[in-house]
Motif scaffolding. Structure first.
Motif, PDB file in Angstrom:
ATOM      1  N   GLY A 248      -6.401  -1.619   7.287  1.00 35.94           N
ATOM      2  CA  GLY A 248      -4.961  -1.557   7.551  1.00 35.94           C
ATOM      3  C   GLY A 248      -4.402  -2.910   7.944  1.00 35.94           C
ATOM      4  O   GLY A 248      -4.927  -3.952   7.564  1.00 35.94           O
ATOM      5  N   LEU A 249      -3.346  -2.898   8.725  1.00 33.93           N
ATOM      6  CA  LEU A 249      -2.716  -4.134   9.186  1.00 33.93           C
ATOM      7  C   LEU A 249      -3.269  -4.519  10.554  1.00 33.93           C
ATOM      8  O   LEU A 249      -3.580  -3.657  11.368  1.00 33.93           O
ATOM      9  CB  LEU A 249      -1.200  -3.946   9.325  1.00 33.93           C
ATOM     10  CG  LEU A 249      -0.401  -3.659   8.058  1.00 33.93           C
ATOM     11  CD1 LEU A 249       1.034  -3.356   8.418  1.00 33.93           C
ATOM     12  CD2 LEU A 249      -0.480  -4.809   7.094  1.00 33.93           C
TER      13      LEU A 249
ATOM     14  N   LEU B 150       1.622  -4.498  -1.267  1.00 36.90           N
ATOM     15  CA  LEU B 150       2.148  -4.666   0.092  1.00 36.90           C
ATOM     16  C   LEU B 150       1.250  -5.535   0.959  1.00 36.90           C
ATOM     17  O   LEU B 150       1.476  -5.652   2.165  1.00 36.90           O
ATOM     18  CB  LEU B 150       2.328  -3.287   0.744  1.00 36.90           C
ATOM     19  CG  LEU B 150       3.349  -2.383   0.065  1.00 36.90           C
ATOM     20  CD1 LEU B 150       3.327  -0.998   0.695  1.00 36.90           C
ATOM     21  CD2 LEU B 150       4.749  -2.985   0.138  1.00 36.90           C
ATOM     22  N   ASP B 151       0.236  -6.130   0.364  1.00 33.59           N
ATOM     23  CA  ASP B 151      -0.717  -6.980   1.082  1.00 33.59           C
ATOM     24  C   ASP B 151      -1.349  -6.259   2.271  1.00 33.59           C
ATOM     25  O   ASP B 151      -1.335  -6.742   3.405  1.00 33.59           O
ATOM     26  CB  ASP B 151      -0.056  -8.283   1.557  1.00 33.59           C
ATOM     27  CG  ASP B 151       0.364  -9.161   0.391  1.00 33.59           C
ATOM     28  OD1 ASP B 151      -0.358  -9.161  -0.627  1.00 33.59           O
ATOM     29  OD2 ASP B 151       1.403  -9.825   0.498  1.00 33.59           O
TER      30      ASP B 151
ATOM     31  N   MET C 151       1.754  -8.939  -4.557  1.00 30.93           N
ATOM     32  CA  MET C 151       3.004  -8.931  -5.285  1.00 30.93           C
ATOM     33  C   MET C 151       3.322  -7.504  -5.704  1.00 30.93           C
ATOM     34  O   MET C 151       2.483  -6.791  -6.218  1.00 30.93           O
ATOM     35  CB  MET C 151       2.879  -9.839  -6.501  1.00 30.93           C
ATOM     36  CG  MET C 151       4.121  -9.927  -7.311  1.00 30.93           C
ATOM     37  SD  MET C 151       3.940 -11.386  -8.348  1.00 30.93           S
ATOM     38  CE  MET C 151       5.130 -11.055  -9.538  1.00 30.93           C
ATOM     39  N   ALA C 152       4.545  -7.071  -5.484  1.00 31.29           N
ATOM     40  CA  ALA C 152       4.942  -5.709  -5.803  1.00 31.29           C
ATOM     41  C   ALA C 152       5.104  -5.526  -7.303  1.00 31.29           C
ATOM     42  O   ALA C 152       5.517  -6.433  -8.004  1.00 31.29           O
ATOM     43  CB  ALA C 152       6.253  -5.375  -5.087  1.00 31.29           C
TER      44      ALA C 152
ATOM     45  N   PRO D 190      -1.348   4.245  -8.134  1.00 27.58           N
ATOM     46  CA  PRO D 190      -2.593   4.437  -7.373  1.00 27.58           C
ATOM     47  C   PRO D 190      -2.502   3.728  -6.011  1.00 27.58           C
ATOM     48  O   PRO D 190      -1.829   2.700  -5.879  1.00 27.58           O
ATOM     49  CB  PRO D 190      -3.660   3.775  -8.246  1.00 27.58           C
ATOM     50  CG  PRO D 190      -3.052   3.605  -9.591  1.00 27.58           C
ATOM     51  CD  PRO D 190      -1.569   3.548  -9.392  1.00 27.58           C
ATOM     52  N   ALA D 191      -3.163   4.284  -5.022  1.00 26.74           N
ATOM     53  CA  ALA D 191      -3.109   3.732  -3.666  1.00 26.74           C
ATOM     54  C   ALA D 191      -3.524   2.267  -3.637  1.00 26.74           C
ATOM     55  O   ALA D 191      -2.922   1.458  -2.928  1.00 26.74           O
ATOM     56  CB  ALA D 191      -3.996   4.553  -2.731  1.00 26.74           C
ATOM     57  N   ARG D 192      -4.551   1.898  -4.381  1.00 30.54           N
ATOM     58  CA  ARG D 192      -5.031   0.510  -4.395  1.00 30.54           C
ATOM     59  C   ARG D 192      -3.926  -0.432  -4.877  1.00 30.54           C
ATOM     60  O   ARG D 192      -3.725  -1.497  -4.330  1.00 30.54           O
ATOM     61  CB  ARG D 192      -6.271   0.411  -5.305  1.00 30.54           C
ATOM     62  CG  ARG D 192      -6.725  -0.977  -5.661  1.00 30.54           C
ATOM     63  CD  ARG D 192      -7.159  -1.851  -4.512  1.00 30.54           C
ATOM     64  NE  ARG D 192      -8.124  -1.240  -3.640  1.00 30.54           N
ATOM     65  CZ  ARG D 192      -8.330  -1.653  -2.390  1.00 30.54           C
ATOM     66  NH1 ARG D 192      -7.668  -2.673  -1.890  1.00 30.54           N
ATOM     67  NH2 ARG D 192      -9.211  -1.056  -1.628  1.00 30.54           N
ATOM     68  N   GLU D 193      -3.183  -0.013  -5.899  1.00 31.56           N
ATOM     69  CA  GLU D 193      -2.117  -0.857  -6.447  1.00 31.56           C
ATOM     70  C   GLU D 193      -0.976  -1.030  -5.430  1.00 31.56           C
ATOM     71  O   GLU D 193      -0.423  -2.113  -5.276  1.00 31.56           O
ATOM     72  CB  GLU D 193      -1.598  -0.231  -7.738  1.00 31.56           C
ATOM     73  CG  GLU D 193      -0.853  -1.178  -8.639  1.00 31.56           C
ATOM     74  CD  GLU D 193      -0.545  -0.562  -9.986  1.00 31.56           C
ATOM     75  OE1 GLU D 193       0.544  -0.845 -10.508  1.00 31.56           O
ATOM     76  OE2 GLU D 193      -1.391   0.193 -10.511  1.00 31.56           O
TER      77      GLU D 193
END
Length: 69
Positions: free
Chosen positions: A32-33, A25-26, A1-2, A17-20
Motif C-alpha cells: 500500500g502507501l 496510481l503509483d 501513469m494513468a 485489472p487491479a494491477r493496472e
C-alpha cells in the motif's frame, strides 16, 4: 501513469485489472502507501468522501407532501 482513452474521457477504473489501476496510481499492492505518502495525498487531494447533497428544508418537505403530480 494513468491509463487514457481514445475519446479523451476518464478511464473506467472499475473495468481495469487491479494491477493496472495500482500502477496508474503509483501504489504497491503488497504494502500500500507509506504513512508519509498517504499524508501527502490527503493534503493534496483531501479526504476520500463523497460530497453531501444539500438538505431539503423542512418547510419544503412539508409542502411537497401536498403536491400532486
Amino acid at each position: 501513469m494513468a491509463p487514457s482513452t481514445s475519446a479523451g474521457l476518464p478511464p473506467s477504473w472499475h473495468a481495469l485489472p487491479a494491477r493496472e489501476v495500482a500502477d496508474g496510481l503509483d501504489v504497491d499492492l503488497s504494502s500500500g502507501l507509506s504513512s508519509a505518502e498517504a499524508a501527502r495525498r490527503l493534503a493534496e487531494y483531501g479526504p476520500n468522501r463523497l460530497a453531501e447533497a444539500p438538505r431539503e428544508p423542512g418547510w419544503r418537505a412539508f409542502l411537497r407532501q401536498f403536491r400532486t403530480c
